[in-house]
Scaffold this motif. Sequence first.
Motif, PDB file in Angstrom:
ATOM      1  N   PRO A  60       4.918   3.134  -4.268  1.00 19.20           N
ATOM      2  CA  PRO A  60       4.323   3.958  -5.326  1.00 19.20           C
ATOM      3  C   PRO A  60       3.614   3.099  -6.366  1.00 19.20           C
ATOM      4  O   PRO A  60       3.842   1.893  -6.461  1.00 19.20           O
ATOM      5  CB  PRO A  60       5.532   4.677  -5.930  1.00 19.20           C
ATOM      6  CG  PRO A  60       6.701   3.833  -5.589  1.00 19.20           C
ATOM      7  CD  PRO A  60       6.393   3.183  -4.283  1.00 19.20           C
ATOM      8  N   THR A  61       2.750   3.734  -7.146  1.00 20.10           N
ATOM      9  CA  THR A  61       2.050   3.011  -8.220  1.00 20.10           C
ATOM     10  C   THR A  61       3.045   2.442  -9.212  1.00 20.10           C
ATOM     11  O   THR A  61       2.842   1.346  -9.748  1.00 20.10           O
ATOM     12  CB  THR A  61       1.051   3.946  -8.918  1.00 20.10           C
ATOM     13  OG1 THR A  61       0.048   4.322  -7.964  1.00 20.10           O
ATOM     14  CG2 THR A  61       0.393   3.278 -10.104  1.00 20.10           C
ATOM     15  N   TYR A  81       0.833  -1.198   0.000  1.00 21.30           N
ATOM     16  CA  TYR A  81       0.000   0.000   0.000  1.00 21.30           C
ATOM     17  C   TYR A  81       0.870   1.251   0.000  1.00 21.30           C
ATOM     18  O   TYR A  81       0.547   2.256  -0.651  1.00 21.30           O
ATOM     19  CB  TYR A  81      -0.937   0.000   1.202  1.00 21.30           C
ATOM     20  CG  TYR A  81      -1.999   1.082   1.161  1.00 21.30           C
ATOM     21  CD1 TYR A  81      -3.273   0.811   0.663  1.00 21.30           C
ATOM     22  CD2 TYR A  81      -1.719   2.374   1.612  1.00 21.30           C
ATOM     23  CE1 TYR A  81      -4.242   1.805   0.618  1.00 21.30           C
ATOM     24  CE2 TYR A  81      -2.679   3.369   1.560  1.00 21.30           C
ATOM     25  CZ  TYR A  81      -3.946   3.081   1.062  1.00 21.30           C
ATOM     26  OH  TYR A  81      -4.911   4.076   1.002  1.00 21.30           O
ATOM     27  N   ASP A  82       1.971   1.188   0.721  1.00 24.07           N
ATOM     28  CA  ASP A  82       2.849   2.350   0.838  1.00 24.07           C
ATOM     29  C   ASP A  82       3.829   2.487  -0.318  1.00 24.07           C
ATOM     30  O   ASP A  82       4.539   3.491  -0.411  1.00 24.07           O
ATOM     31  CB  ASP A  82       3.626   2.284   2.155  1.00 24.07           C
ATOM     32  CG  ASP A  82       2.718   2.494   3.369  1.00 24.07           C
ATOM     33  OD1 ASP A  82       1.657   3.128   3.198  1.00 24.07           O
ATOM     34  OD2 ASP A  82       3.059   2.004   4.457  1.00 24.07           O
ATOM     35  N   ARG A  97       3.115   7.578 -12.467  1.00 29.79           N
ATOM     36  CA  ARG A  97       3.523   7.971 -11.107  1.00 29.79           C
ATOM     37  C   ARG A  97       2.385   8.674 -10.370  1.00 29.79           C
ATOM     38  O   ARG A  97       2.191   8.488  -9.170  1.00 29.79           O
ATOM     39  CB  ARG A  97       4.734   8.906 -11.185  1.00 29.79           C
ATOM     40  CG  ARG A  97       6.036   8.256 -11.617  1.00 29.79           C
ATOM     41  CD  ARG A  97       7.187   9.243 -11.553  1.00 29.79           C
ATOM     42  NE  ARG A  97       8.445   8.644 -11.976  1.00 29.79           N
ATOM     43  CZ  ARG A  97       8.998   8.854 -13.176  1.00 29.79           C
ATOM     44  NH1 ARG A  97       8.403   9.648 -14.063  1.00 29.79           N
ATOM     45  NH2 ARG A  97      10.147   8.269 -13.475  1.00 29.79           N
ATOM     46  N   LYS A  98       1.635   9.481 -11.093  1.00 32.79           N
ATOM     47  CA  LYS A  98       0.580  10.291 -10.459  1.00 32.79           C
ATOM     48  C   LYS A  98      -0.714   9.515 -10.233  1.00 32.79           C
ATOM     49  O   LYS A  98      -1.599   9.969  -9.503  1.00 32.79           O
ATOM     50  CB  LYS A  98       0.270  11.516 -11.340  1.00 32.79           C
ATOM     51  CG  LYS A  98       1.421  12.510 -11.435  1.00 32.79           C
ATOM     52  CD  LYS A  98       1.093  13.592 -12.452  1.00 32.79           C
ATOM     53  CE  LYS A  98       2.271  14.527 -12.698  1.00 32.79           C
ATOM     54  NZ  LYS A  98       1.982  15.482 -13.805  1.00 32.79           N
ATOM     55  N   LEU A  99      -0.842   8.355 -10.864  1.00 31.77           N
ATOM     56  CA  LEU A  99      -2.088   7.597 -10.763  1.00 31.77           C
ATOM     57  C   LEU A  99      -2.318   7.134  -9.321  1.00 31.77           C
ATOM     58  O   LEU A  99      -1.491   6.428  -8.745  1.00 31.77           O
ATOM     59  CB  LEU A  99      -2.034   6.379 -11.699  1.00 31.77           C
ATOM     60  CG  LEU A  99      -3.226   5.418 -11.648  1.00 31.77           C
ATOM     61  CD1 LEU A  99      -4.506   6.121 -12.080  1.00 31.77           C
ATOM     62  CD2 LEU A  99      -2.961   4.199 -12.516  1.00 31.77           C
ATOM     63  N   ASN A 100      -3.429   7.533  -8.747  1.00 27.62           N
ATOM     64  CA  ASN A 100      -3.779   7.123  -7.381  1.00 27.62           C
ATOM     65  C   ASN A 100      -4.612   5.844  -7.453  1.00 27.62           C
ATOM     66  O   ASN A 100      -5.833   5.876  -7.564  1.00 27.62           O
ATOM     67  CB  ASN A 100      -4.547   8.236  -6.663  1.00 27.62           C
ATOM     68  CG  ASN A 100      -4.793   7.899  -5.193  1.00 27.62           C
ATOM     69  OD1 ASN A 100      -4.631   6.750  -4.764  1.00 27.62           O
ATOM     70  ND2 ASN A 100      -5.182   8.896  -4.424  1.00 27.62           N
ATOM     71  N   ARG A 101      -3.915   4.723  -7.387  1.00 29.49           N
ATOM     72  CA  ARG A 101      -4.608   3.433  -7.524  1.00 29.49           C
ATOM     73  C   ARG A 101      -5.496   3.125  -6.334  1.00 29.49           C
ATOM     74  O   ARG A 101      -6.375   2.266  -6.426  1.00 29.49           O
ATOM     75  CB  ARG A 101      -3.589   2.314  -7.722  1.00 29.49           C
ATOM     76  CG  ARG A 101      -2.732   2.018  -6.488  1.00 29.49           C
ATOM     77  CD  ARG A 101      -1.591   1.082  -6.830  1.00 29.49           C
ATOM     78  NE  ARG A 101      -0.840   0.595  -5.672  1.00 29.49           N
ATOM     79  CZ  ARG A 101       0.093   1.265  -5.038  1.00 29.49           C
ATOM     80  NH1 ARG A 101       0.400   2.499  -5.427  1.00 29.49           N
ATOM     81  NH2 ARG A 101       0.728   0.720  -4.001  1.00 29.49           N
ATOM     82  N   HIS A 102      -5.296   3.817  -5.209  1.00 25.97           N
ATOM     83  CA  HIS A 102      -6.092   3.543  -4.009  1.00 25.97           C
ATOM     84  C   HIS A 102      -7.497   4.143  -4.101  1.00 25.97           C
ATOM     85  O   HIS A 102      -8.384   3.759  -3.338  1.00 25.97           O
ATOM     86  CB  HIS A 102      -5.379   4.076  -2.775  1.00 25.97           C
ATOM     87  CG  HIS A 102      -4.007   3.487  -2.582  1.00 25.97           C
ATOM     88  ND1 HIS A 102      -3.775   2.132  -2.635  1.00 25.97           N
ATOM     89  CD2 HIS A 102      -2.802   4.073  -2.349  1.00 25.97           C
ATOM     90  CE1 HIS A 102      -2.482   1.908  -2.438  1.00 25.97           C
ATOM     91  NE2 HIS A 102      -1.872   3.059  -2.267  1.00 25.97           N
ATOM     92  N   GLN A 103      -7.690   5.081  -5.008  1.00 26.85           N
ATOM     93  CA  GLN A 103      -9.031   5.648  -5.185  1.00 26.85           C
ATOM     94  C   GLN A 103      -9.923   4.747  -6.029  1.00 26.85           C
ATOM     95  O   GLN A 103     -11.142   4.847  -5.968  1.00 26.85           O
ATOM     96  CB  GLN A 103      -8.930   7.027  -5.850  1.00 26.85           C
ATOM     97  CG  GLN A 103      -8.423   8.127  -4.918  1.00 26.85           C
ATOM     98  CD  GLN A 103      -8.430   9.491  -5.578  1.00 26.85           C
ATOM     99  OE1 GLN A 103      -8.401   9.613  -6.809  1.00 26.85           O
ATOM    100  NE2 GLN A 103      -8.491  10.539  -4.773  1.00 26.85           N
ATOM    101  N   GLN A 104      -9.298   3.893  -6.841  1.00 29.28           N
ATOM    102  CA  GLN A 104     -10.064   3.020  -7.738  1.00 29.28           C
ATOM    103  C   GLN A 104      -9.578   1.595  -7.527  1.00 29.28           C
ATOM    104  O   GLN A 104      -8.596   1.165  -8.115  1.00 29.28           O
ATOM    105  CB  GLN A 104      -9.844   3.446  -9.197  1.00 29.28           C
ATOM    106  CG  GLN A 104     -10.606   2.603 -10.201  1.00 29.28           C
ATOM    107  CD  GLN A 104     -10.236   2.973 -11.641  1.00 29.28           C
ATOM    108  OE1 GLN A 104      -9.595   3.976 -11.894  1.00 29.28           O
ATOM    109  NE2 GLN A 104     -10.657   2.136 -12.588  1.00 29.28           N
TER     110      GLN A 104
END
Length: 479
Positions: free
Chosen positions: A204-205, A201-202, A347-354
């Motif tokens: 990076p994408t 989780y910690d 790098r900027k993709l927030n995979r935790h939101q989806q």
Amino acid sequence: MATDTLKVEATALKDKGNKAFKEHDWPTAIDFYTKAIEKVGTDPAFYSNRAQANIKLEAYGYAIADATKALELDPANVKAYWRRAIANTAILNSKDAMRDFKIVVKKEPNNKDAKLKLAECEKLVKRIQFLKAIEVGDPPSAFEGLDIASIAVPEDYDGVRLGDKMTQEFIDDMITRFKDGKQLHKKYVYQIVKAVRDIVYDEPTMVEMEVAQKTKLTVCGDTHGQYFDLLEIFRLNGYPSEDHAYLFNGDFVDRGSWSTEIALLLYSYKWLRPNYFFLNRGNHETDDMNRVYGFEGECKAKYSERVFKIFSESFSALPLATLIGKKYLTLHGGLFSDDKTSLDDIRKLNRHQQRQPGQAGLMMEMLWTDPQQAPGRGPSKRGVGLQFGPDVTKRFCENNGLEAVIRSHEVRMEGYEVEHNGKCITVFSAPKYCDATENKGAYINIGPELKLEYHKFDAVPHPDIKPMAYAQNSLMQMM
């Protein structure tokens, strides 16, 4: 109008295709069927046969197109309805599949297998509708209310005990337990999955790593629950250590019937050496695929429904890509629908939101796309995502300063393939895939100089448990 000579030649090509099909050489079979179609494009059997070979290669979009063409030529072709239904089931187009199964049952009312498949398809449609109805936007963690510390391991448990940290001793014992058909105690399963969920989780994408001097990195592709073939990789190539890092590029689970064993072993290595063992998410580390292709059923059969839910949560936390030495972007599927997409976008993709990839967007493309020989982009042969040509790969590598893209996601008969003028490399690590394809497996070794060394290997014997043994219906087991 095809001449008699062309018809004879086309039939001979179809027969060669049938021979290759019986030998489980699906690409060669497709090549012969295609050549037959080029000579005589009006024979529905050529398209129907190619549809079946495409199903074997998981090219479900192509299979649907071929079956549809066969039905245009012969609306009474029951095999084509059947194959289109199977292909639609595979990509979770259950309503379309149900419609074709109904036609098969209507045309063959005494076909018990067709009736069974229709009933199962109807159940699947209802289950999908139910799951959508109860879906909540931000579900609570599957670990909520789970007091792992209070779970007692019986005195008569015959395995090595696990404390607060993973140990090599525990992993060695686990490897043997799994070979002997034993399971871990559920407390240890919870511990392992939670520890790794927290670690990844910690991350990076897109994990960015270097290969240090006097070390090497091994990149493996799909392992798909083929536990004994995974052990063969370690036997041939060496077990993970601080001098020998590993990257597993997605699709650890589903299809093969030792998916929990693979997931737990890979997770244990990740917990033991988080900076030397890397995991990318694949398109089968997703809920909808796990529900259909066996991993959910396997978790329930060997452990519990809660184990599936915590695995699901951990899968959604996995990184989506690894950048090796600033030269090789490694991700499960492939490249993108937009040439402007860059490493910074990943790098900027927030995979935790989806948590799940859905049907469109950057995450879906990273998990699902495939290369094609033709330039430009094309519709997906799978029916999900898209395909990208050598010019797309060239531009992406040039724009991002890359040597090549390393991906997995597809069977390769030699275990790997270098295409797009060396810029796109596919590695697949499940030999004799699903006990049905006569392919080799492969892995790639990379040293500090960042040169790629390809290694092929053959499947090894395993206990007599068939692939898809834990799939929840025979719709999947027959593929």
